[in-house]
Design an enzyme around this catalytic site. Sequence first.
Site, PDB file in Angstrom:
ATOM      1  N   TYR A  89     -16.228 -46.647  45.629  1.00 47.22           N
ATOM      2  CA  TYR A  89     -16.859 -46.010  43.554  1.00 47.22           C
ATOM      3  C   TYR A  89     -16.505 -46.774  43.019  1.00 47.22           C
ATOM      4  CZ  TYR A  89     -18.144 -42.941  40.125  1.00 47.22           C
ATOM      5  OH  TYR A  89     -18.726 -42.490  38.744  1.00 47.22           O
TER       6      TYR A  89
ATOM      7  N   ARG B 174      -2.068 -24.478  31.050  1.00 49.63           N
ATOM      8  CA  ARG B 174      -1.710 -26.003  31.613  1.00 49.63           C
ATOM      9  C   ARG B 174      -1.468 -25.715  32.784  1.00 49.63           C
ATOM     10  NH1 ARG B 174       1.604 -29.500  29.499  1.00 49.63           N
ATOM     11  NH2 ARG B 174       2.111 -28.350  27.220  1.00 49.63           N
TER      12      ARG B 174
ATOM     13  N   ASP C  59     -11.274 -40.560  50.152  1.00 57.39           N
ATOM     14  CA  ASP C  59     -12.061 -39.919  49.388  1.00 57.39           C
ATOM     15  C   ASP C  59     -13.413 -39.118  49.886  1.00 57.39           C
ATOM     16  OD1 ASP C  59     -14.384 -39.219  47.377  1.00 57.39           O
ATOM     17  OD2 ASP C  59     -14.363 -41.039  45.982  1.00 57.39           O
TER      18      ASP C  59
ATOM     19  N   LYS D  74     -20.828 -33.196  42.936  1.00 59.65           N
ATOM     20  CA  LYS D  74     -21.264 -33.795  43.612  1.00 59.65           C
ATOM     21  C   LYS D  74     -21.340 -32.723  44.104  1.00 59.65           C
ATOM     22  CE  LYS D  74     -20.534 -37.355  41.954  1.00 59.65           C
ATOM     23  NZ  LYS D  74     -20.426 -38.869  42.139  1.00 59.65           N
TER      24      LYS D  74
HETATM   25  C1  LIG Z   1     -18.720 -39.239  41.877  1.00 60.09           C
HETATM   26  C2  LIG Z   1     -17.873 -40.043  42.450  1.00 60.09           C
HETATM   27  C3  LIG Z   1     -16.767 -39.993  41.890  1.00 60.09           C
HETATM   28  C4  LIG Z   1     -16.140 -40.319  40.058  1.00 60.09           C
HETATM   29  O1  LIG Z   1     -16.070 -38.563  40.234  1.00 60.09           O
HETATM   30  P1  LIG Z   1     -16.451 -37.870  38.499  1.00 60.09           P
HETATM   31  O2  LIG Z   1     -16.197 -36.422  39.391  1.00 60.09           O
HETATM   32  O3  LIG Z   1     -18.226 -38.197  38.065  1.00 60.09           O
HETATM   33  O4  LIG Z   1     -15.424 -38.008  38.461  1.00 60.09           O
HETATM   34  C5  LIG Z   1     -15.232 -40.647  43.291  1.00 60.09           C
HETATM   35  N1  LIG Z   1     -15.859 -40.572  44.344  1.00 60.09           N
HETATM   36  C6  LIG Z   1     -16.834 -40.396  44.546  1.00 60.09           C
HETATM   37  C7  LIG Z   1     -17.654 -41.198  46.155  1.00 60.09           C
HETATM   38  C8  LIG Z   1     -17.605 -40.691  44.234  1.00 60.09           C
HETATM   39  O5  LIG Z   1     -19.268 -40.296  44.647  1.00 60.09           O
END
Ligand SMILES: *Cc1c(COP(=O)(O)O)cnc(C)c1O
Length: 354
Positions: free
Chosen positions: A99, A48, A170, A195
């Site tokens: 998001y 962990r 982000d 992504k």
């Molecule tokens: C998909 C996404 C997230 C969340 O990520 P997960 O891996 O699905 O938890 C956060 N910010 C943006 C811009 C996203 O497209």
Amino acid sequence: MAEPDPNLTTATLLVTGGRPDRTPGAPVSPPLELSSTYVADGPVGYARNGNPTWTAFEDTLGSLEDGRALAFASGMGAIAACLSLVPHAGVVVAPHHAYNGTGGLLAALERQGRLSVRRVDISDTDEVLAALPGAAMLWAESPTNPMLEIADLPTLFERARSHSVFSVCDNTFATPLRQRPLDLGADVVVHSATKYLSGHSDLLLGATVTRDDAAHEQLHEHRTLGGAIPGPMETWLALRGMRTLHLRLERACDNASELAKRLGKHPAVTRLRYPGAGAVIGIEVAGGQAAAERVEQRVSVWTPATSLGGVESLLERRRRHPLEPTTVPVELIRLSVGVEDIEDLWRDLDQALR
Ligand SMILES: *Cc1c(COP(=O)(O)O)cnc(C)c1O
């Protein structure tokens, strides 16, 4: 593990990052290490706290953003860790069109009295600047998801710093290849590695990157004690996917640029949202929600599915999601353009729109 050479360009960092030390007989690719515990008196002790497979991914992503990276179980796991840095009852300045998971988490924390939120149009610089005094954190996203609004990040981060407001960006949509928020003045970058970074729609993973040692330690503590750690398998697959990020992104962006040109002239498209770069496009279609739903049903090369950033092209009507703000039009379809042949993508989309 080998230290990254700071003189290398991103394409080379993606390919060479996180490799084992080059000694005779060593593996060329990083091993997938599956062990919950380690022989006593070593650096990690218990899995962990850390894992060499995470480190290979983190070193590579860190070299791309020029900071120290930490892998989390998902993008939302990384986002929750960042929000844990807000002091009790602190104010977070955040985009209306962040998001929707981020928006949902902020709203939940606000209901619990943990923090409060000043929601702004992140593309309206004056509005964001006016909201900063007295805030604890600026949450930035550019382009936003799914409205694709663009923020003046250098101005926002500079002013945030002058008001002692901690800024988080982000960077999922742009990736470190197209935008490096730490260079623009952000304190922490967060990614959904689900992504573009991993790029094959086969795992969930998140990450933070920072040059601020104190923030890094707090995020690390949140991960270790909160316990929402990534799986080594997911992290290994993500690094494997990242090896081709520059190639996938180039092709996807080329496809998106051509599609945007054609969609802008399509009779069924009433509004095109395309910031001029990237591989995500928003279209609003004539005929409202029902017409948008028909497009989702009629495509065959494109897949109607949420998410983005994979090799395969996906589309979805965003207001399908109850958390999506009502300011997002009901007929808005978000296209995540993949790396297929452009003419196949166009023919499929064109017949679905007609
Ligand atoms: C998909 C996404 C997230 C969340 O990520 P997960 O891996 O699905 O938890 C956060 N910010 C943006 C811009 C996203 O497209």
